[in-house]
Scaffold this active site. Sequence first.
Site, PDB file in Angstrom:
ATOM      1  N   ALA A  55     -12.267   3.979 -27.829  1.00  0.00           N
ATOM      2  CA  ALA A  55     -11.903   4.469 -26.497  1.00  0.00           C
ATOM      3  C   ALA A  55     -10.953   5.662 -26.411  1.00  0.00           C
ATOM      4  CB  ALA A  55     -11.292   3.318 -25.714  1.00  0.00           C
ATOM      5  N   ALA A  56     -10.124   5.900 -27.442  1.00  0.00           N
ATOM      6  CA  ALA A  56      -9.070   6.912 -27.293  1.00  0.00           C
ATOM      7  C   ALA A  56      -9.653   8.331 -27.318  1.00  0.00           C
ATOM      8  CB  ALA A  56      -8.056   6.762 -28.419  1.00  0.00           C
ATOM      9  N   PRO A  57      -9.043   9.255 -26.566  1.00  0.00           N
ATOM     10  CA  PRO A  57      -7.797   9.113 -25.790  1.00  0.00           C
ATOM     11  C   PRO A  57      -7.968   8.503 -24.399  1.00  0.00           C
ATOM     12  CG  PRO A  57      -8.554  11.380 -25.704  1.00  0.00           C
ATOM     13  CD  PRO A  57      -9.504  10.656 -26.632  1.00  0.00           C
ATOM     14  N   GLY A  58      -9.190   8.132 -24.028  1.00  0.00           N
ATOM     15  CA  GLY A  58      -9.317   7.354 -22.803  1.00  0.00           C
ATOM     16  C   GLY A  58      -9.916   8.067 -21.609  1.00  0.00           C
TER      17      GLY A  58
ATOM     18  N   LYS B 290     -12.986   8.519 -20.897  1.00  0.00           N
ATOM     19  CA  LYS B 290     -14.104   7.749 -20.335  1.00  0.00           C
ATOM     20  C   LYS B 290     -13.641   6.381 -19.848  1.00  0.00           C
ATOM     21  CE  LYS B 290     -17.330  10.310 -23.198  1.00  0.00           C
ATOM     22  NZ  LYS B 290     -16.300  10.915 -24.088  1.00  0.00           N
TER      23      LYS B 290
ATOM     24  N   GLU C 235      -9.484   0.647 -29.691  1.00  0.00           N
ATOM     25  CA  GLU C 235      -9.280   1.864 -30.490  1.00  0.00           C
ATOM     26  C   GLU C 235      -8.626   1.461 -31.812  1.00  0.00           C
ATOM     27  OE1 GLU C 235      -9.988   5.232 -30.465  1.00  0.00           O
ATOM     28  OE2 GLU C 235      -8.899   5.195 -32.373  1.00  0.00           O
TER      29      GLU C 235
ATOM     30  N   ARG D  74      -3.818   7.303 -31.835  1.00  0.00           N
ATOM     31  CA  ARG D  74      -4.761   7.536 -30.735  1.00  0.00           C
ATOM     32  C   ARG D  74      -4.680   6.393 -29.716  1.00  0.00           C
ATOM     33  NH1 ARG D  74      -8.490  11.667 -31.348  1.00  0.00           N
ATOM     34  NH2 ARG D  74     -10.061  10.546 -30.140  1.00  0.00           N
TER      35      ARG D  74
ATOM     36  N   ASP E  79     -18.977   5.286 -27.327  1.00  0.00           N
ATOM     37  CA  ASP E  79     -18.873   6.750 -27.422  1.00  0.00           C
ATOM     38  C   ASP E  79     -18.399   7.004 -28.850  1.00  0.00           C
ATOM     39  OD1 ASP E  79     -18.803   9.433 -26.445  1.00  0.00           O
ATOM     40  OD2 ASP E  79     -16.632   9.265 -26.252  1.00  0.00           O
TER      41      ASP E  79
ATOM     42  N   CYS F 137     -20.898  13.351 -29.303  1.00  0.00           N
ATOM     43  CA  CYS F 137     -20.840  14.779 -28.971  1.00  0.00           C
ATOM     44  C   CYS F 137     -21.474  15.563 -30.122  1.00  0.00           C
ATOM     45  CB  CYS F 137     -19.433  15.231 -28.624  1.00  0.00           C
ATOM     46  SG  CYS F 137     -18.227  14.951 -29.913  1.00  0.00           S
TER      47      CYS F 137
HETATM   48  N1  SAM Z   1     -14.374   7.867 -25.548  1.00  0.00           N
HETATM   49  C1  SAM Z   1     -13.195   8.633 -25.888  1.00  0.00           C
HETATM   50  C2  SAM Z   1     -12.815   9.485 -24.694  1.00  0.00           C
HETATM   51  O1  SAM Z   1     -13.698   9.860 -23.914  1.00  0.00           O
HETATM   52  O2  SAM Z   1     -11.633   9.779 -24.519  1.00  0.00           O
HETATM   53  C3  SAM Z   1     -13.423   9.462 -27.139  1.00  0.00           C
HETATM   54  C4  SAM Z   1     -13.791   8.585 -28.320  1.00  0.00           C
HETATM   55  S1  SAM Z   1     -13.874   9.471 -29.842  1.00  0.00           S
HETATM   56  C5  SAM Z   1     -15.430  10.193 -29.769  1.00  0.00           C
HETATM   57  C6  SAM Z   1     -14.137   8.179 -30.982  1.00  0.00           C
HETATM   58  C7  SAM Z   1     -12.918   7.287 -31.210  1.00  0.00           C
HETATM   59  O3  SAM Z   1     -13.345   6.167 -32.001  1.00  0.00           O
HETATM   60  C8  SAM Z   1     -11.770   7.910 -31.990  1.00  0.00           C
HETATM   61  O4  SAM Z   1     -10.592   7.790 -31.230  1.00  0.00           O
HETATM   62  C9  SAM Z   1     -11.689   7.062 -33.254  1.00  0.00           C
HETATM   63  O5  SAM Z   1     -10.355   6.888 -33.715  1.00  0.00           O
HETATM   64  C10 SAM Z   1     -12.266   5.749 -32.777  1.00  0.00           C
HETATM   65  N2  SAM Z   1     -12.837   4.853 -33.823  1.00  0.00           N
HETATM   66  C11 SAM Z   1     -13.492   5.207 -34.951  1.00  0.00           C
HETATM   67  N3  SAM Z   1     -13.902   4.115 -35.609  1.00  0.00           N
HETATM   68  C12 SAM Z   1     -13.493   3.038 -34.870  1.00  0.00           C
HETATM   69  C13 SAM Z   1     -13.620   1.635 -35.034  1.00  0.00           C
HETATM   70  N4  SAM Z   1     -14.237   1.110 -36.102  1.00  0.00           N
HETATM   71  N5  SAM Z   1     -13.092   0.829 -34.084  1.00  0.00           N
HETATM   72  C14 SAM Z   1     -12.458   1.347 -33.006  1.00  0.00           C
HETATM   73  N6  SAM Z   1     -12.300   2.670 -32.814  1.00  0.00           N
HETATM   74  C15 SAM Z   1     -12.818   3.503 -33.726  1.00  0.00           C
END
Ligand code: SAM
Length: 291
Positions: free
Chosen positions: A114-117, A119, A137, A142, A180, A231
């Site tokens: 979810a980070a940085p949030g 969505k 997250e 993050r 995402d 993305c």
């Molecule tokens: N949806 C977010 C937004 O719109 O602000 C952006 C998400 S970003 C594309 C992907 C995120 O997934 C990153 O913050 C990353 O640290 C986290 N991530 C990667 N592997 C993960 C896991 N196994 N469990 C939870 N989070 C994970």
Amino acid sequence: MTDALEQLLLADYDRPVTDTIAAGFRSARPVTLRINTLKLSADEGKSALLKAGFYFDEVPWYDAALILHDVREEDLWHTPLFEEGKIYLQSLSSMLPPLYLAPREGESVLDMTAAPGGKTTELAALSAGKALITACERDKHRYERLTFNLKRQGAGRVTALCKDALTLDDFFSFDKILLDAPCSGSGTVTEGKSVRIDADYVEKCALLQEKLLKKALKLLKKGGEMIYSTCSVLKRENEEVVRRALSGTATHIEPVETLQGLPLLPCIDGAICVRPTELYEGFFLVKLKKE
Ligand code: SAM
């Protein structure tokens, strides 16, 4: 764009399409934002921006989305609207997954990575704060950014977990899930930004994406819907991940309609792959429904 990325694109698209993607990477995109309707209406947000001297175009598919004229992000950072969480700087493409997931009052929704949030807070706004959202997250820094944004945006009813989503207990189940996924970022390449995307990196991303998507399908209730998004515009991270994760399951692609003005790349039937342009970042999304 590096040679390695160009070769990856040419493996998925023909030369003219690859050239259009490359032109999209070279375009300088304007600042875009979302009015946070948890705090004020879209109309109130637009009036407040105009009063503060910010001019904008509207977006045909989302009342709360605006494209600003002649502004840098820094120009907004110290405005009351930004500091009070009444606006959120967000690319247009990244506003799409929550819109397609369409969370409703009372539904349980998992935002899995979810980070940085951006969505998560949009999901909260779209349900007027009434969906029961869990945001997960893995990365601690993050995660802190995520909780800061949830607080600033007034998304108080979201439960945030600092956890690897792959270790979530399968006992949980959700009506809707947004995955995402972490990705190569091949849709967000811009001139002047260093790019480290090669076949090995893409493969590494795709293997994690497949694991996360399989986990999401376990956590989704029967009859539930989810969005898988990245993305990236590379098929290995998009349709190929979906194909592998759905194989042998009772989950299918629920076709989505495209929205007015979205520039599209060819992709798997029912999904959407946004072409990078002077307004949009490259982005993929697909809706999945579990039988
Ligand atoms: N949806 C977010 C937004 O719109 O602000 C952006 C998400 S970003 C594309 C992907 C995120 O997934 C990153 O913050 C990353 O640290 C986290 N991530 C990667 N592997 C993960 C896991 N196994 N469990 C939870 N989070 C994970």
